[in-house]
Structures are given as C-alpha cells and as structure tokens.
Design an enzyme around this catalytic site. Structure first.
Site, PDB file in Angstrom:
ATOM      1  N   GLU A 182     102.522  48.624 -37.666  1.00 18.34           N
ATOM      2  CA  GLU A 182     102.371  49.068 -39.058  1.00 18.34           C
ATOM      3  C   GLU A 182     100.917  48.921 -39.461  1.00 18.34           C
ATOM      4  O   GLU A 182     100.191  48.084 -38.902  1.00 18.34           O
ATOM      5  CB  GLU A 182     103.239  48.199 -39.983  1.00 18.34           C
ATOM      6  CG  GLU A 182     104.708  48.377 -39.726  1.00 18.34           C
ATOM      7  CD  GLU A 182     105.577  47.443 -40.586  1.00 18.34           C
ATOM      8  OE1 GLU A 182     105.031  46.668 -41.399  1.00 18.34           O
ATOM      9  OE2 GLU A 182     106.803  47.512 -40.428  1.00 18.34           O
ATOM     10  N   LYS A 240      98.031  47.328 -41.251  1.00 18.79           N
ATOM     11  CA  LYS A 240      97.858  46.025 -41.898  1.00 18.79           C
ATOM     12  C   LYS A 240      96.991  46.263 -43.127  1.00 18.79           C
ATOM     13  O   LYS A 240      95.785  46.464 -43.016  1.00 18.79           O
ATOM     14  CB  LYS A 240      97.203  45.009 -40.955  1.00 18.79           C
ATOM     15  CG  LYS A 240      97.155  43.608 -41.564  1.00 18.79           C
ATOM     16  CD  LYS A 240      96.629  42.588 -40.586  1.00 18.79           C
ATOM     17  CE  LYS A 240      96.857  41.154 -41.050  1.00 18.79           C
ATOM     18  NZ  LYS A 240      96.381  40.854 -42.392  1.00 18.79           N
ATOM     19  N   ARG A 296     101.670  34.976 -52.094  1.00 14.80           N
ATOM     20  CA  ARG A 296     101.874  34.318 -50.805  1.00 14.80           C
ATOM     21  C   ARG A 296     102.067  32.813 -50.978  1.00 14.80           C
ATOM     22  O   ARG A 296     102.752  32.170 -50.230  1.00 14.80           O
ATOM     23  CB  ARG A 296     100.632  34.589 -49.948  1.00 14.80           C
ATOM     24  CG  ARG A 296     100.693  34.101 -48.550  1.00 14.80           C
ATOM     25  CD  ARG A 296      99.341  34.368 -47.925  1.00 14.80           C
ATOM     26  NE  ARG A 296      99.304  34.070 -46.523  1.00 14.80           N
ATOM     27  CZ  ARG A 296      99.261  32.850 -46.020  1.00 14.80           C
ATOM     28  NH1 ARG A 296      99.285  31.809 -46.812  1.00 14.80           N
ATOM     29  NH2 ARG A 296      99.204  32.677 -44.718  1.00 14.80           N
ATOM     30  N   PHE A 326     107.033  46.267 -46.817  1.00 15.27           N
ATOM     31  CA  PHE A 326     107.231  46.183 -45.365  1.00 15.27           C
ATOM     32  C   PHE A 326     108.466  45.393 -44.944  1.00 15.27           C
ATOM     33  O   PHE A 326     108.772  45.304 -43.771  1.00 15.27           O
ATOM     34  CB  PHE A 326     105.976  45.667 -44.659  1.00 15.27           C
ATOM     35  CG  PHE A 326     105.441  44.349 -45.163  1.00 15.27           C
ATOM     36  CD1 PHE A 326     106.099  43.168 -44.914  1.00 15.27           C
ATOM     37  CD2 PHE A 326     104.235  44.306 -45.881  1.00 15.27           C
ATOM     38  CE1 PHE A 326     105.596  41.956 -45.358  1.00 15.27           C
ATOM     39  CE2 PHE A 326     103.717  43.097 -46.324  1.00 15.27           C
ATOM     40  CZ  PHE A 326     104.404  41.914 -46.066  1.00 15.27           C
ATOM     41  N   LYS A 350      99.212  40.000 -35.547  1.00 20.45           N
ATOM     42  CA  LYS A 350      98.203  40.813 -36.234  1.00 20.45           C
ATOM     43  C   LYS A 350      97.068  41.132 -35.271  1.00 20.45           C
ATOM     44  O   LYS A 350      96.699  40.309 -34.430  1.00 20.45           O
ATOM     45  CB  LYS A 350      97.687  40.093 -37.481  1.00 20.45           C
ATOM     46  CG  LYS A 350      97.166  38.706 -37.230  1.00 20.45           C
ATOM     47  CD  LYS A 350      96.751  38.070 -38.552  1.00 20.45           C
ATOM     48  CE  LYS A 350      96.488  36.594 -38.386  1.00 20.45           C
ATOM     49  NZ  LYS A 350      96.065  35.905 -39.567  1.00 20.45           N
TER      50      LYS A 350
END
Ligand code: ATP
Length: 599
Positions: free
Chosen positions: A250, A252, A273, A344, A427
C-alpha cells in the site's frame, strides 16, 4: 485503603529502580484491592485519574498549589515559596511543613477513595470561581494529611509524581497479583490492555472475574485500541522474502495516523497514534465519516494527509502538523489545509469485532463498507509476487507523494495485532535508499546550555532510545544541529515540566548534561551513521562488550513527535537493526544471514 498506605508504597517505589523490586511493591499494594478502589490506585500510580485517552488533566498550576499548601498548613505563602526555593519541590516542602505540626493523635484518616474524589473535583472544576474552588479542595486535603500523604497529594496535582510506574510494570504486577504470574497470564493481561487501552478496567475485570474473564474485554466504540505497528527491512527483496514471496503493498502516506470511532448515532470520535482524542481538530472528518462508512458502529484506521482538493494531490506532512493541537483558527485552517483520510484497516464493523480476521478479509470488508467521498478514501493497494512489481509500485507511491510503501502479510494468521510491532506489516521508505536507513525518534533526557549567541538557553539535547525489556531510556546522541532560534527559544517552555535535579533512574547514559530531564519529549533526528561508543548506552554490549550505539552527526529534522509518548520512541532493538542494516548495505556482496535481522 488508607491514602497513607498508598503514599508509603510511593515512598518505597521512589527508593528503587529495579524492575523486580518495583513489581514486588506494586503487587503488595494492589493484591488486597478490589474495584473501584483498585482502578483508582492504578490510575493514580500513573499520575492520572482516568485512562489517558479520556484526556482528564490532573494538573494544577504551581502557584495555585502553593496557595493551597499555605492555607492547608497555616503558613504564609511567602515562607512556602522560600522553602520551595531551597527544596526544589513543593511536595517535599509540604511534607516538611506538615511534619513540624503537632499530631492530631488519631493517625491518618484519609482514604484513597476520598482523595481520589477530591482530586477529581479539582480536575473537573471549570469556569468562574474554579480556581478558588481548586485551592480550597486541595487545602482541605492537606490540612487533614500526614507529612508523607501531603508530599504525594501535592505531587499528584502538580503532575510530578516521580515513582516511575509505567504501563509495563503495572501489567507485570497485575499478572502476579491476580493470576499465576506466568508468561501466558502476562500475555493475556497485556492483550486485554491492547484492546481497551484502559489499565483500570483490565485490573478490575481481572480481580473480579479472573484471567478467563478478560475475554469479555473487547473493542468498544469510543475506547481506542493500541495501534498495530510495522517492522522495517532495508530493501524490497528482503520485504518480499519475509512475507513469503507475496504481499499486499500500500502507499505509505505521510501524515497523522487516525483511529476513527463511528457510532450508530452520535458524534464520531477520532484518536491519534498516542490515543489522544483529536476529533475537534478535524471537524470535516467527523462530519464526513458517517456519510462514507456504512455498517456502523465501526472502527476504522487511516492516515490523515493534507491534499489539494481540486487535484487530489498529496501535500507535505508539515502542513497537517500545523493543525495538531490547535484550538483556534480551525475554520481558516480547514480551508487552508484540507485533509483526506486514507483508510487502511477496519477493526469493528456493524458492531462486530473483526480485528482477528486475516488482513485480506478485513481489506475486502473495508472496501465494501466504505463509499469513498472527497475526504475519506481507501489506501491505494496492489498485490505483488515479485520484486520487479514491488519496485514499480514503490516508485509510483513515491511519485504520488507517499514516503514509501507498507507491505502487509496476506497469510491466514494476519490478524490485527493491537499494540504490537511485528513483521506482519513492513515499512519500506524512500529514504532507505540513501545514507542511514531511517530517521530516529529520540527522547530528550538532558539539556546542554548554549554558548555565544545561544547563551542562556539550551544549545543541545541528550537523546535516548527506549528499551522496553529493561524499561530504560538509553542515550545515543547529543544533538544541537537543525534547530532554528525560534524553536530553541521555545524549548525551555516545552521541557520545563520534565526538568529534574537528579539523574532520572530510568535513564542510562555515560554523559552528564547541564540539566537532567525525565523522559517526556520526543524529537526526530537523522544522522550520517551509527557507530560504537563507550559513552552512549543504546543496545549496550549487543555488538561489542562495553560499547553502545551512537549516532554520528545527528541533526534534528524539525519534527517534534508530539504524537509519540516516550515509550513509543525508537527502541534499542530498532536502533540495533538500523546499525546492522547499514553494515549490510555497506557490503552489498555479503548475503544477509537469517540471524542478521532481529525478529
Ligand atoms: P514512522 O515514523 O515510520 O511513520 P511509526 O513508528 O510512526 O513509523 P510504524 O508502524 O513504524 O509507525 O509505521 C507505520 C505508520 O505509517 C503507521 O503508524 C501509519 O501512521 C502510517 N501509514 C501510512 N500509510 C499506511 C498504510 N497504508 N498502512 C498502515 N500504516 C500506514
């Protein structure tokens, strides 16, 4: 429980920084307790009144607390101020003033519950006359307190309780106090916490219903889930290998992570977060989410990114960070910095928890329940089976304004792992292709006074990474580059509440700064490379005995990570992985061995 017993446990906690001793003290403290007192003790020990995400501030300004102490101990305020100058802490001064007082003869009378409700009244007092009311409530508490009770009551309201009880220590203690203390018990307790973010709730359920009762702790709209986090790999080849040859990639997006809680009716709530509520900062998302998401109640996650509304183009992250923490000018900023939420993941749909389903099912569900609007869309995704396709998609993501790609496992076990960092998500960022693979989020643990033009203010900061296993903050650099004058002028204000005279017990370093700081503020830094150093203590001994990791030529990127708590900073293990990945990149012919990357 008498508040005196709690205060005496705090006194003991202050005297140690050994994790095993802290746990033993906590276990003795909480084992006899039952709800609601148990939850009150858990929150208070973390310096809070409610779980962090509820945003209830226990804090009181120094000057108001000083007046309360003066009234409560029948001392002139001027004298209180003088004594604070000498002792450096209003809590200590309070205890000195109270210990000089004739004893009432009846011993401590204050209960934890009475103190807790008084502190709640202080936190909740608002509007006209609230300051006086706060002063009175605290003065009344102090007038009834013993010396040691007074010390900790004052530190609680000032937000300077320094007993160092972090979440991990409480989880350890809960597993011992209310279960058999085994690894399995600890994992179940932590699992319930990851889903609810509420230690008081977890403790209460555990004490009343036992370990199996924790199964009832599940997702609830309005209560944030601790986010799942990603590992990193140095190149796309390793990413794919790690994922077993196939993965979802996907974009980022580089923005703010948002967890959106959408009830059947009533207002949408957004959490960062760090699980702080940020709904008021993004009213347009609050507005648009119920139109975009069907099958409510729902909890979805996404990245909030500034975009050009006409073209849909992604704009730089810095613009959206201007909207964080803003209370005023919101309307203007909404126009100037329009944002879009690229969703997401879905964790709850139609009121049903779906986080345990494999990722491909969750993604399919997300696409089904979301009707994209201008400001709520689905993250761009593709499935890849080889490196060439992955590289092509990565380049497309970067060209579209992303900072790289997120690879996600498609395996049957790919459930949403709340609160965990693992290789289910990996990532891979643009910057990995040059220099030191990634930026580092370091916690400020000390300040160095500036010279010349910067005299009188801080000129550099001692930064540390976090080691969750040891529960220690280990230094890795001193950074003084990358700050502009305006920011340097602002830093003392930001750091004031963390300053302390003693080296904080949770900090591990071979350097002595001009001023110590308790871990609080997180800064993003970059550097040329990681090297071994006898002074810094990050991952000490992991590469070579008697050496830690240090960042050469550190530079502040300009990004203060307000979205991170100190324990969310880069970990020592991650720093070690970065160190190893740079060794690997420097010798490209060398094949990485299995044991080379920590898992
Ligand atoms: P970083 O500092 O690299 O953003 P982080 O430690 O804040 O990382 P990581 O788990 O390491 O968090 O990286 C994942 C972060 O990337 C998520 O927290 C989220 O904010 C962001 N992100 C952007 N796009 C996606 C995506 N498609 N899927 C998941 N997370 C995404």
């Amino acid at each position: 429980m008498k508040f005196a017993e709690l205060a005496s446990a705090y006194e003991k906690l202050e005297g140690t920084h050994k994790r095993s001793e802290m746990r033993a003290i906590l276990v003795d403290l909480i084992r006899p307790l039952r709800p609601p007192e148990l939850a009150e003790v858990i929150y208070l020990s973390q310096g809070m009144l409610r779980p962090e995400f509820e945003g209830v501030e226990l804090g009181m300004a120094d000057s108001l607390a000083r007046r309360s102490v003066a009234e409560g101990t029948h001392t002139e305020e001027r004298r209180v101020a003088e004594k604070v100058k000498a002792s450096g802490d209003l809590g200590t001064t309070t205890s000195e003033l109270l210990s000089g007082r004739p004893s009432s003869g009846s011993g401590p009378s204050l209960t934890v519950s009475a103190a807790y409700s008084a502190l709640t009244r202080i936190a909740e007092a608002k509007g006209v006359g609230s300051q006086e009311a706060k002063i009175q409530v605290l003065a009344d508490l102090i007038s009834r307190a013993t010396a040691i009770e007074g010390k900790f009551l004052v530190r609680l309201v000032l937000g300077t309780l320094r007993v160092g009880v972090r979440e991990m220590s409480i989880l350890d203690a809960l597993a011992v106090a209310f279960a058999d203390g085994s690894k399995e018990a600890r994992a179940k307790v932590e699992g319930a916490f990851n889903l609810s973010s509420d230690l008081g709730l977890v403790a209460s359920v555990l004490a009343e219903k036992g370990l199996d009762g924790l199964r009832s702790v599940t997702l609830e709209v309005g209560r944030p889930i601790r986010p799942m986090l990603a590992e990193r790999e140095p190149n796309l080849h390793d990413v794919l290998e790690r994922m077993g040859g196939t993965a979802a990639l996907e974009y980022k997006y580089d923005g703010l992570r948002v967890q959106a809680h959408i009830p059947k009716s009533g207002p949408v709530r957004l959490f960062s977060r760090r699980l702080e509520e940020i709904s008021s900062q993004f009213p347009e998302l609050v507005d648009e989410l119920p139109k975009a998401v069907h099958r409510t109640p729902a909890i979805i996650e996404g990245e909030c990114v500034p975009i050009e509304l006409d073209t849909g183009e992604i704009r730089p992250f810095q613009e959206v960070s201007r909207r964080r923490g803003r209370k005023y000018d919101l309307e203007r900023l909404q126009e100037e910095v329009p944002v879009c939420l690229f969703t997401f993941d879905v964790l709850l749909s139609d009121g049903e928890p779906v986080y345990e389903r494999p990722f491909p099912e969750r993604r399919a569900l997300l696409e089904k329940i979301l009707r994209p609007t201008e400001r709520v869309r689905v993250a761009v995704q593709t499935i890849v089976h080889d490196e060439a396709a992955a590289t092509k998609f990565f380049e497309e993501a970067v060209a579209a304004g992303g900072e790289g790609v997120m690879a996600k496992s498609l395996k049957p076990g790919s459930s949403y792992r709340a609160g965990a960092r693992g290789f289910w998500w990996i990532k891979y960022k643009r910057e990995y292709t040059a220099g030191l693979a990634d930026s580092i989020d370091g916690v400020v643990v000390g300040g160095f006074l500036g010279r010349g033009r910067r005299a009188g203010a801080y000129g550099a900061f001692l930064l540390a990474v976090y080691d969750p296993k040891r529960d220690r903050f280990e230094s890795f650099c001193k950074v003084g580059t990358g700050f502009d004058d305006a920011l340097l002028a602002e830093m003392p204000k930001r750091l004031h509440r963390f300053e302390t005279d003693e080296p904080p017990p949770e900090v591990d370093t071979g350097l002595v700064p001009d001023r110590w700081m308790r871990p609080g503020l997180v800064l993003e830094v970059r550097g040329a490379e990681l090297t071994l150093s006898p002074i810094h203590r990050a991952a000490f001994g992991a590469v070579r005995p008697e050496a830690g990791l240090a960042l050469r030529f550190p530079r502040f990127t300009g990004r203060i990570r307000d979205d991170r708590s100190p324990t969310d900073a880069t970990t020592s293990k991650e720093l070690l992985e970065l160190y190893r990945s740079q060794v690997r990149q420097a010798t490209p012919t060398e094949q990485p061995t299995e044991g080379d990357t920590a898992s």
